[in-house]
Design an enzyme around this catalytic site. Structure first.
Site, PDB file in Angstrom:
ATOM      1  N   ASP A  76       1.182  -1.040   0.209  1.00 14.76           N
ATOM      2  CA  ASP A  76      -0.031   0.472   0.357  1.00 14.76           C
ATOM      3  C   ASP A  76       1.352   1.256   0.035  1.00 14.76           C
ATOM      4  O   ASP A  76       2.210   1.101   0.722  1.00 14.76           O
ATOM      5  CB  ASP A  76      -0.882  -0.008   1.347  1.00 14.76           C
ATOM      6  CG  ASP A  76      -2.075   1.149   1.093  1.00 14.76           C
ATOM      7  OD1 ASP A  76      -3.123   0.854   0.374  1.00 14.76           O
ATOM      8  OD2 ASP A  76      -2.178   1.814   2.076  1.00 14.76           O
ATOM      9  N   SER A  77       0.774   2.170  -0.987  1.00 16.97           N
ATOM     10  CA  SER A  77       1.626   3.615  -1.158  1.00 16.97           C
ATOM     11  C   SER A  77       3.350   3.187  -1.065  1.00 16.97           C
ATOM     12  O   SER A  77       3.111   1.674  -1.608  1.00 16.97           O
ATOM     13  CB  SER A  77       1.224   4.454  -0.623  1.00 16.97           C
ATOM     14  OG  SER A  77       1.567   5.008  -0.224  1.00 16.97           O
ATOM     15  N   ILE A  78       3.902   3.154  -0.035  1.00 16.35           N
ATOM     16  CA  ILE A  78       5.269   2.960   0.381  1.00 16.35           C
ATOM     17  C   ILE A  78       5.176   2.017  -0.107  1.00 16.35           C
ATOM     18  O   ILE A  78       6.207   1.391   0.352  1.00 16.35           O
ATOM     19  CB  ILE A  78       5.571   4.482   0.527  1.00 16.35           C
ATOM     20  CG1 ILE A  78       6.419   5.633   0.894  1.00 16.35           C
ATOM     21  CG2 ILE A  78       6.854   3.372   1.423  1.00 16.35           C
ATOM     22  CD1 ILE A  78       6.935   6.568   1.814  1.00 16.35           C
TER      23      ILE A  78
END
Length: 883
Positions: free
Chosen positions: A103-105
């Protein structure tokens, strides 16, 4: 990034603590979803996911230092260190198909973890879900004004508020803001100091997903992930903002389940066939006689001071066979052998076969009652034995049967010489005729006879001759699995050196036997080999120097044993084989440390041997995708003919091939294993070692495997302790061969808690230098000899013993001591780590609710299993203790 040689050997990697959180252990799951959270997040982000996914999926969450259970650890600020730690923590979980969700980074972290795994030669995921993150090669931050150095207000408003990370109530919480910002900065620094290094595209399909209203990345930036896979790419948009994965969880779970099921369907099935190889379609004794004609003067058999050439052994067994026929043995008759492993034992079994009979060996360690049951069940009329063993035979077993003594000088005493030169033609015996019946006690204790044909053994032997050719002067030590392998050297012109029963289990004299007789080969159990290698004071390099080829079979093989062996005998070939009495040898391969993956704690055993086939099937007898554990089924030319006089059990275990009915039957081994992508088999232990523990189904093999995954544990056996009052299983006790230290128990408890349901964690773990061996069953583990655990062996999550700080905590502490039968508890002690379970939790809740008018529920004890946590919950709900 670190290379292949830099994989840490402990689950913590380069930073202390556990990297992997398992919110809902699912030991029977078909695949795992490994999740990495966004910047500023924690593993709790994924706590609800298991409830939204089918039982076939187990969710694992990566936990970074500085938050959650690892909040006391310093924050990480570079990706290389994080990736090395994550890989070390994940390796025990790569034993079945898995996918990764970042998720994201977290997507960037997943990407580099996968590249690390590829460099290390470890299993890769079936798919990468890259959520809400620009492609790794795209620089998305301003080098002159990196976010991790932005002022607090700018960082909080621009990233946390505008991206939708927190709701309005949380945004107003200044304490939360103070805790969150340092963690967010550290995670952003990891991403903003990352340098992309070009490597070949991944052989992993990528599903890139963004929220429709995400302000932090554009569709073009997400599309960039397509450059990093050559196995398929898709770009999906779901309703929501950057945190759509939280707000539109159901939509995301539907996508994940759909893709994972599609990925699983593409896995090749767990079906493998050995090559087709020609072997003699004859009887074993006919092959021996041909060898005796070719090498009449070569040594065939040695036992203590006895030595027989091929010609001598052939002539003596011919004469003895005629004598047996004279005594009434007819083709297909069962003839018992009740004596130690010795030259006369070999002469007896060969003569029985030459007479057209079927030999049935009975172990001298059998108690009288077992001997009587086996003798009666077999229906045999003649038994070959010695005077020393006859005294153990009950009178009821002697009546109506002829017990022939093979003591010193027995050929003359029985008049065998009179049958040497007569012209009696020995019966013709075909390859599919029975050679022997191996008797054992079944799971119910009733006699179970396994009927083995000449064909089955010859097929297995010819595979060994082809894959590990015999050279001149070979001398094979024979004792373990005696009736299965004593034929092996003497059908190929080598010498069988019988290891006396009184030294086979004693490492020092056994090692001397190998040295003094210049033994070059042997088949042995892993447990027995391990005992030899781990016995201090032996000069292994000198005493075992003559060995050229060792085969281990009969038990699960820890990879540590393979490394120990090659450290002592680097030039000796070690072959790991798999099989059971009903299948003879089914799979094998030479093993060296070089071919062992960094992941493996249990060595894989190669693919099916010649003219054999192996399937791993589910409960509906359908092939599982490779990588997923199931029940091992074996078919082919080495299969037994069934169970002696037991058609019902034969039909239940020797079953039709669901894929190729014309190929013959399959044997349901009852062993749990999985087929690797290359067709090799990895065996985990018995699949039917299931116990019902307080209403829960617990697979002991799963618990053993979890123990083996713990760094420092080399072998493990798990048993059930019974409640003397109820006669039901009460808790699990594990005995392990381990390198213990002062923090060993605490670390093990946390390790198992992340991998097993609470009810499957052993209450006691007893460390041993070695596991005791059962001499009656050819070196299997002797469970009866395992020491009983003491209080010092209770598996605890040790904490600083904090005393009660108020009346509610004191009341809970008193009840805990009563229910758990312990003298004292600390406010931070875990109820389940102290030996508690669901029934005791219910008892405790009942006690305190009646005494104090509370409404404590069992579910709350699972959620907060410490006195401090429960007391806080109770007080928040108005609980008091009247003075």
């Amino acid at each position: 990034m670190a290379g292949e040689a830099d994989i840490p050997e402990n689950g913590a990697g380069k930073v202390g603590g556990l990297w992997v959180v398992n919110p809902t252990p699912r030991p029977g799951a078909r695949l795992r979803l490994i999740c990495v959270h966004h910047a500023g997040g924690s593993p709790t982000y994924f706590e609800a996911w298991p409830d939204l996914l089918p039982d076939e999926v187990e969710v694992l969450a990566v936990g970074f230092p500085g938050r959650g259970a690892r909040r006391s650890e310093p924050l990480l600020r570079d990706l290389d260190t994080a990736v090395a730690g994550i890989v070390a923590g994940l390796t025990p979980y790569l034993d079945r198909p898995y996918a990764m969700f970042g998720d994201s980074i977290g997507a960037l972290v997943c990407f580099e973890v996968i590249r690390y795994l590829r460099r290390a030669g470890l299993p890769l995921p079936a798919r990468l879900f890259a959520s809400g993150m620009v492609a790794p090669h795209i620089v998305w931050w301003n080098p002159d004004r990196p976010l991790h150095r932005a002022p607090d207000d700018e960082l909080f408003q621009g990233l946390v508020r505008d991206a939708g990370m927190l709701d309005e109530k949380s945004l107003a919480d200044k304490d939360l803001r103070a805790v969150m910002l340092p963690v967010l900065r550290a995670d952003l620094e990891i991403a903003e100091t990352y340098t992309y290094r070009p490597e070949p595209s991944l052989p992993v399909p990528v599903t890139a997903i963004r929220g429709e209203q995400d302000i932090l990345l554009t569709p073009e930036q997400l599309e960039g992930w397509s450059k990093h896979t050559d196995a398929g790419f898709e770009h999906l948009t779901l309703p929501g903002n950057h945190f759509y994965s939280r707000d539109r969880r159901a939509d995301l779970m539907a996508v994940i389940v759909d893709r994972l099921r599609d990925d699983l369907a593409k896995f090749p099935p767990s079906v493998a066939d050995g090559i087709t190889v020609a072997y003699p379609r004859a009887s074993m004794h006919a092959v021996f006689s041909r060898q005796a004609t070719a090498t009449p003067n070569a040594t065939a058999l040695v036992y203590r001071d006895e030595r027989y050439s091929y010609a001598e052994l052939d002539r003596l067994t011919d004469a003895f066979a005629r004598w047996l026929i004279h005594k009434g043995v007819r083709k297909g008759d069962l003839v018992g052998i009740f004596m130690e492993r010795c030259a006369d034992h070999v002469i007896a079994l060969m003569a029985i076969n030459k007479a057209g009979g079927v030999f049935m060996p009975l172990d001298t360690a059998y108690p009288p009652e077992t001997l009587q049951r086996f003798a009666e069940a077999s229906g045999a009329r003649i038994f070959l034995t010695r005077e020393i063993w006859l005294k153990n035979v009950p009178e009821a077993a002697r009546q109506g049967r002829s017990w022939v003594m093979l003591d010193a000088g027995w050929p003359s005493a029985l008049g065998i010489d009179a049958f040497r030169d007569i012209d009696t033609v020995l019966p013709a015996v075909a390859a599919d005729d029975l050679a022997f019946v191996s008797m054992s006690s079944g799971t119910s204790g009733a006699p179970k006879g396994i009927c083995q044909t000449h064909r089955a053994s010859l097929n297995a032997y010819w595979h060994r001759y082809a894959t590990a050719p015999y050279g001149p002067g070979e001398r094979e030590a024979c004792n373990v699995y005696f009736i299965w392998y004593v034929w092996l050297p003497i059908l190929k012109g080598a010498a069988a050196y019988i290891v006396p029963d009184d030294i086979i289990f004693d490492p020092a004299p056994f090692s001397d036997f190998i040295r003094e007789n210049r033994i070059t080969r042997m088949t042995i159990s892993p447990s027995l080999l391990g005992r030899i290698l781990q016995t201090p004071g032996l000069d292994h390099a000198r005493q075992l120097a003559s060995l050229r080829n060792v085969t281990i079979i009969g038990e699960v093989v820890p990879t540590a044993l393979i490394r120990e062996f090659h450290a002592v005998l680097p030039d000796c070939t070690l072959t790991q084989a798999y099989g059971c009495a009903e299948t003879h040898d089914a799979a094998s391969r030479p093993v060296t440390p070089a071919i062992l993956g960094a992941l493996e704690k249990v060595a894989s055993t190669g693919g099916p041997q010649a003219n054999q086939r192996i399937y791993v099937l589910d409960e509906n007898r359908q092939p599982l995708p490779r990588g997923i554990p199931g029940e091992i089924h074996v078919g082919g030319d080495s299969l037994a003919a069934g169970y002696f006089k037991d058609p019902a059990n034969t039909a239940a275990r020797f079953v039709p091939d669901p894929l190729r009915p014309e190929a013959g039957l399959l044997f349901k081994t009852g062993d749990k294993g999985r087929m690797l992508s290359n067709g090799d088999l990895q065996v985990f232990g018995r699949i039917d070692s299931m116990v019902k523990l307080r209403g829960y189904s617990v697979m002991l093999g799963v618990v053993s495997q979890a123990l083996l995954d713990f760094p420092g544990i080399r072998n493990a056996v798990v048993d059930v302790a019974m409640d003397s009052a109820t006669g039901r299983p009460d808790h699990l006790v594990a005995h392990v061969v381990a390198e213990a230290d002062k923090d060993w128990s605490t670390r093990l408890w946390h390790f198992l808690k992340a991998r097993l349901p609470h009810y499957a964690i052993p209450a006691f773990v007893v460390p041993l230098r070695s596991l005791p061996l059962d001499q009656r069953s050819n070196s299997k583990i002797d469970r009866k000899a395992l020491p009983k655990p003491g209080h010092e062996h209770r598996l605890l999550a040790a904490t600083e013993r904090v005393p009660p700080r108020d009346a509610v905590e004191a009341a809970l502490a008193r009840a805990w001591c009563e229910v758990l039968a312990v003298p004292e508890v600390g406010m931070g002690d875990d109820f389940f780590a102290l030996g508690g379970h669901s029934l005791l939790a219910a008892e405790l809740c009942g006690r305190v609710n009646v005494r104090h008018g509370w409404s404590l529920r069992v579910i709350e004890m699972f959620r907060t299993p410490t006195i401090a946590g429960l007391a806080e919950h109770l007080k928040e709900n108005g609980a008091t203790v009247p003075a």
